[in-house]
Enzyme design. Structure first.
Site, PDB file in Angstrom:
ATOM      1  N   CYS A  86      37.501  34.947  46.039  1.00 52.23           N
ATOM      2  CA  CYS A  86      36.195  34.445  45.369  1.00 52.23           C
ATOM      3  C   CYS A  86      36.205  32.723  45.638  1.00 52.23           C
ATOM      4  CB  CYS A  86      36.064  34.931  44.066  1.00 52.23           C
ATOM      5  SG  CYS A  86      37.225  34.489  42.898  1.00 52.23           S
TER       6      CYS A  86
ATOM      7  N   HIS B  37      37.002  34.368  38.188  1.00 56.23           N
ATOM      8  CA  HIS B  37      36.068  34.667  39.309  1.00 56.23           C
ATOM      9  C   HIS B  37      35.526  33.175  39.678  1.00 56.23           C
ATOM     10  CE1 HIS B  37      33.774  36.776  42.466  1.00 56.23           C
ATOM     11  NE2 HIS B  37      32.524  36.431  41.725  1.00 56.23           N
TER      12      HIS B  37
END
Length: 160
Positions: free
Chosen positions: A21, A94
């Protein structure tokens, strides 16, 4: 896009590779930044040239199949100062990118089906609007979470 109006100029990809990510976030940020300093002929220049206009899924698959970025990613990760987790180990962090494209603020999260349009925004409002309207909503979801970082890509300010 579920009632969302998303500009055709938004560069967006699905995250297919696990634990990538950060890479996907940086690719989103650079591709959607006006006048981003991307060196002609570089991997980034070549990747964007061959994927611009493709579907989010196709771009994600192109990234997954690209051996050159995988080698660069591994080399960079091994040079870092943090202990590296195993590729298949679940992580609780994330990265997403927020960018202004065609006068709208977009949340670019490769886990989602499409870019999220957060409404009108000019480039000079990006930091203020993204923090006040989007980042705050992320933080409100889990107010006890202390692991939160914001990174801004901005031009170098000329010193007088």
């Amino acid at each position: 896009a579920n009632g969302q109006v998303v500009s055709e100029n938004v560069y967006y990809m699905k995250q297919i590779v696990g634990n990538a990510c950060g890479t996907v976030g940086l690719l989103h940020a650079m591709a959607n930044a006006p006048n981003a300093p991307i060196a002609e002929g570089s991997w980034l220049d070549r990747f964007y040239a061959r994927t611009r206009g493709a579907t989010a899924q196709s771009i994600g698959e192109a990234l997954e199949a690209d051996d050159e970025i995988e080698e660069c990613h591994e080399e960079g990760a091994n040079q870092g100062q943090s202990a590296q987790v195993e590729l298949e180990e679940p992580v609780n962090t994330h990265f997403v990118a927020l960018s202004v494209v065609d006068g709208h603020l977009y949340e670019l999260d490769g886990r989602k089906q499409f870019a999220i349009n957060h409404g009108p925004c000019e480039s000079d409002e990006l930091l203020r609007k993204s923090v006040l309207e989007v980042v705050r909503s992320f933080m409100d979801r889990d107010p006890e979470e202390l692991r939160f970082t914001i990174l801004a890509l901005a031009p170098t300010q000329n010193e007088d």
